[in-house]
Design a protein around this motif. Structure first.
Motif, short mmCIF file in Angstrom:
data_model
loop_
_atom_site.label_atom_id
_atom_site.label_comp_id
_atom_site.label_asym_id
_atom_site.label_seq_id
_atom_site.Cartn_x
_atom_site.Cartn_y
_atom_site.Cartn_z
N ALA A 22 -28.92 -11.47 55.74
CA ALA A 22 -28.42 -10.38 56.58
C ALA A 22 -26.97 -10.05 56.21
O ALA A 22 -26.20 -10.95 55.89
CB ALA A 22 -28.48 -10.80 58.05
N PRO A 23 -26.59 -8.77 56.18
CA PRO A 23 -27.35 -7.60 56.62
C PRO A 23 -28.11 -6.90 55.50
O PRO A 23 -28.55 -5.76 55.67
CB PRO A 23 -26.25 -6.69 57.15
CG PRO A 23 -25.09 -6.96 56.22
CD PRO A 23 -25.17 -8.43 55.90
N PHE A 24 -28.28 -7.57 54.36
CA PHE A 24 -28.96 -6.93 53.22
C PHE A 24 -30.48 -7.00 53.34
O PHE A 24 -31.17 -6.01 53.06
CB PHE A 24 -28.47 -7.55 51.91
CG PHE A 24 -27.05 -7.22 51.60
CD1 PHE A 24 -26.73 -6.04 50.95
CD2 PHE A 24 -26.02 -8.06 51.98
CE1 PHE A 24 -25.41 -5.70 50.69
CE2 PHE A 24 -24.70 -7.75 51.72
CZ PHE A 24 -24.39 -6.56 51.08
N LYS A 30 -19.87 -12.01 57.90
CA LYS A 30 -19.56 -11.20 59.09
C LYS A 30 -20.64 -11.35 60.16
O LYS A 30 -20.35 -11.47 61.36
CB LYS A 30 -19.41 -9.74 58.70
CG LYS A 30 -19.12 -8.83 59.90
CD LYS A 30 -19.11 -7.37 59.49
CE LYS A 30 -18.89 -6.49 60.72
NZ LYS A 30 -19.95 -6.62 61.74
N GLY A 31 -21.91 -11.34 59.73
CA GLY A 31 -23.00 -11.46 60.69
C GLY A 31 -22.94 -12.75 61.47
O GLY A 31 -23.17 -12.77 62.70
N THR A 34 -21.65 -13.55 65.73
CA THR A 34 -22.56 -14.16 66.71
C THR A 34 -22.24 -15.62 67.03
O THR A 34 -22.91 -16.23 67.87
CB THR A 34 -24.01 -14.07 66.19
OG1 THR A 34 -24.11 -14.71 64.91
CG2 THR A 34 -24.45 -12.62 66.05
N ASN A 35 -21.23 -16.18 66.36
CA ASN A 35 -20.89 -17.59 66.59
C ASN A 35 -19.37 -17.74 66.61
O ASN A 35 -18.72 -17.72 65.56
CB ASN A 35 -21.50 -18.47 65.49
CG ASN A 35 -21.40 -19.96 65.79
OD1 ASN A 35 -20.49 -20.40 66.50
ND2 ASN A 35 -22.32 -20.74 65.25
N ASP A 36 -18.81 -17.92 67.79
CA ASP A 36 -17.34 -17.98 67.91
C ASP A 36 -16.76 -19.32 67.47
O ASP A 36 -15.54 -19.53 67.55
CB ASP A 36 -16.90 -17.66 69.34
CG ASP A 36 -17.47 -18.63 70.37
OD1 ASP A 36 -18.11 -19.62 69.98
OD2 ASP A 36 -17.26 -18.37 71.58
N LYS A 37 -17.61 -20.22 66.99
CA LYS A 37 -17.12 -21.51 66.48
C LYS A 37 -16.86 -21.45 64.97
O LYS A 37 -16.41 -22.44 64.39
CB LYS A 37 -18.12 -22.62 66.79
CG LYS A 37 -18.29 -22.90 68.28
CD LYS A 37 -19.28 -24.03 68.52
CE LYS A 37 -19.43 -24.31 70.03
NZ LYS A 37 -20.39 -25.42 70.28
N LEU A 38 -17.12 -20.31 64.37
CA LEU A 38 -16.97 -20.17 62.93
C LEU A 38 -15.80 -19.27 62.57
O LEU A 38 -15.43 -18.37 63.33
CB LEU A 38 -18.25 -19.60 62.32
CG LEU A 38 -19.52 -20.44 62.44
CD1 LEU A 38 -20.72 -19.66 61.92
CD2 LEU A 38 -19.38 -21.78 61.71
N TRP A 77 -25.03 -0.46 57.76
CA TRP A 77 -25.30 -1.90 57.69
C TRP A 77 -24.08 -2.77 57.42
O TRP A 77 -24.04 -3.93 57.83
CB TRP A 77 -26.34 -2.17 56.59
CG TRP A 77 -27.69 -1.63 56.87
CD1 TRP A 77 -28.29 -0.53 56.31
CD2 TRP A 77 -28.66 -2.17 57.79
NE1 TRP A 77 -29.54 -0.36 56.81
CE2 TRP A 77 -29.81 -1.35 57.72
CE3 TRP A 77 -28.67 -3.27 58.65
CZ2 TRP A 77 -30.93 -1.58 58.48
CZ3 TRP A 77 -29.81 -3.50 59.42
CH2 TRP A 77 -30.92 -2.66 59.33
N LEU A 78 -23.09 -2.25 56.70
CA LEU A 78 -22.02 -3.12 56.20
C LEU A 78 -20.65 -2.86 56.82
O LEU A 78 -19.77 -3.72 56.73
CB LEU A 78 -21.89 -2.96 54.68
CG LEU A 78 -23.18 -3.12 53.87
CD1 LEU A 78 -22.89 -2.92 52.38
CD2 LEU A 78 -23.79 -4.49 54.10
N LYS A 79 -20.47 -1.71 57.44
CA LYS A 79 -19.15 -1.36 57.97
C LYS A 79 -18.76 -2.26 59.14
O LYS A 79 -19.56 -2.50 60.04
CB LYS A 79 -19.14 0.10 58.42
CG LYS A 79 -17.75 0.62 58.79
CD LYS A 79 -17.81 2.11 59.10
CE LYS A 79 -16.45 2.66 59.44
NZ LYS A 79 -16.49 4.11 59.74
N VAL A 80 -17.52 -2.75 59.09
CA VAL A 80 -17.01 -3.56 60.18
C VAL A 80 -16.73 -2.65 61.38
O VAL A 80 -16.02 -1.66 61.27
CB VAL A 80 -15.71 -4.29 59.77
CG1 VAL A 80 -15.15 -5.09 60.95
CG2 VAL A 80 -15.97 -5.21 58.59
#
Length: 264
Positions: free
Chosen positions: A52-54, A204-205, A209-213, A260-263
């Motif tokens: 993801a996101p590819f 980025k994905g 979704t994981n604030d520990k990373l 798909w890729l834009k922040v």
């Protein structure tokens, strides 16, 4: 008597001509029907749906493989008049599958390199990115030097594996391969790995979704761009390149990047 014979022959001739005309019309009708129902060429597309996101599967939305690459290859298919049938294959098996003729095309965030280019052909590039280290926030790893004595996870047969082996020699770390990207993240969260190397778009994905990373860029960035792979000598290469050029000129690839890729 002669008149009767003449009339009989005339009727027979007319009957034969009428039959021939009906046959020709039926033939023309069948020919036109065949032309109208001509089927598209079907091409088998190999991808690894863990990137993801590819290319990935969003279980909350269904079982279909979605992503930037999937949208792109379908647009390419429209351009070259082919139906693209996507198959999920482990990343390190994609090139062998292409060589064996099990698939016709590979699109999977794949970067051309010397080893791959010996056995398959690549299209022009369609996306360029950077590589990053992804780590847990409490790992104490903030730069490459902090990786000394640590375990770095990479995807097997990827550009990240080559990059990881190079960095590991420089900082005295070890590299461990995994089949799919989620395995790297899972093993890092369970402390079986200390860090992973992935490209920024993929990182980025996970960061979203994981604030520990957290992540930081690789110090020396290799040239890394993505391309579509086909069998050696395949005429698909020129067709795909033409399609990519047209899609870029039409702004379609930019639209996919924004999607798909834009922040955000």
């Amino acid at each position: 008597m002669k008149n009767k014979f003449f009339m009989l022959m005339l009727v027979l001739v007319i009957g034969v001509l009428a039959a021939c005309g009906a046959k020709d019309k039926a033939s023309d009708k069948n020919s036109n029907a065949s032309e109208g129902t001509e089927q598209k060429q079907v091409l088998k597309v190999g991808t690894s749906s863990d990137y993801a996101p590819f290319e990935y599967v969003d279980a909350a939305k269904g079982e279909d493989i979605i992503g930037f690459d999937i949208d792109l290859i379908k647009l390419v298919g429209d351009k070259i008049g082919a139906e693209m049938q996507v198959q999920d294959i482990d990343f390190n098996s994609l090139v062998p599958a292409l060589q064996a003729g099990k698939v016709d095309v590979v699109i999977s965030g794949m970067s051309p390199n010397e080893e791959r280019e010996k056995v398959v052909d690549f299209s022009d590039k369609y996306n360029q990115t950077e590589q990053v280290f992804i780590v847990k926030k409490d790992s104490g790893i903030k730069k490459e030097a902090d990786l000394a004595g640590k375990k770095i996870g990479v995807q097997n047969a990827s550009i990240q594996e080559t990059l990881g082996n190079k960095i590991a020699k420089e900082v005295d770390a070890t590299v461990e391969g995994r089949t799919r990207i989620p395995e790297i993240i899972q093993d890092m969260m369970s402390k079986r790995l200390d860090a992973g190397i992935v490209e920024s778009g993929v990182a980025k994905g996970y960061l979203d979704t994981n604030d520990k990373l957290e992540a930081f860029p690789v110090k020396e960035q290799p040239e890394d761009f993505k391309a579509i792979a086909v069998q050696k000598g395949s005429d698909l290469k020129d067709k795909i390149n033409k399609a990519l050029k047209e899609l870029a000129a039409e702004g379609k690839i930019k639209e996919l990047e924004d999607k798909w890729l834009k922040v955000k």
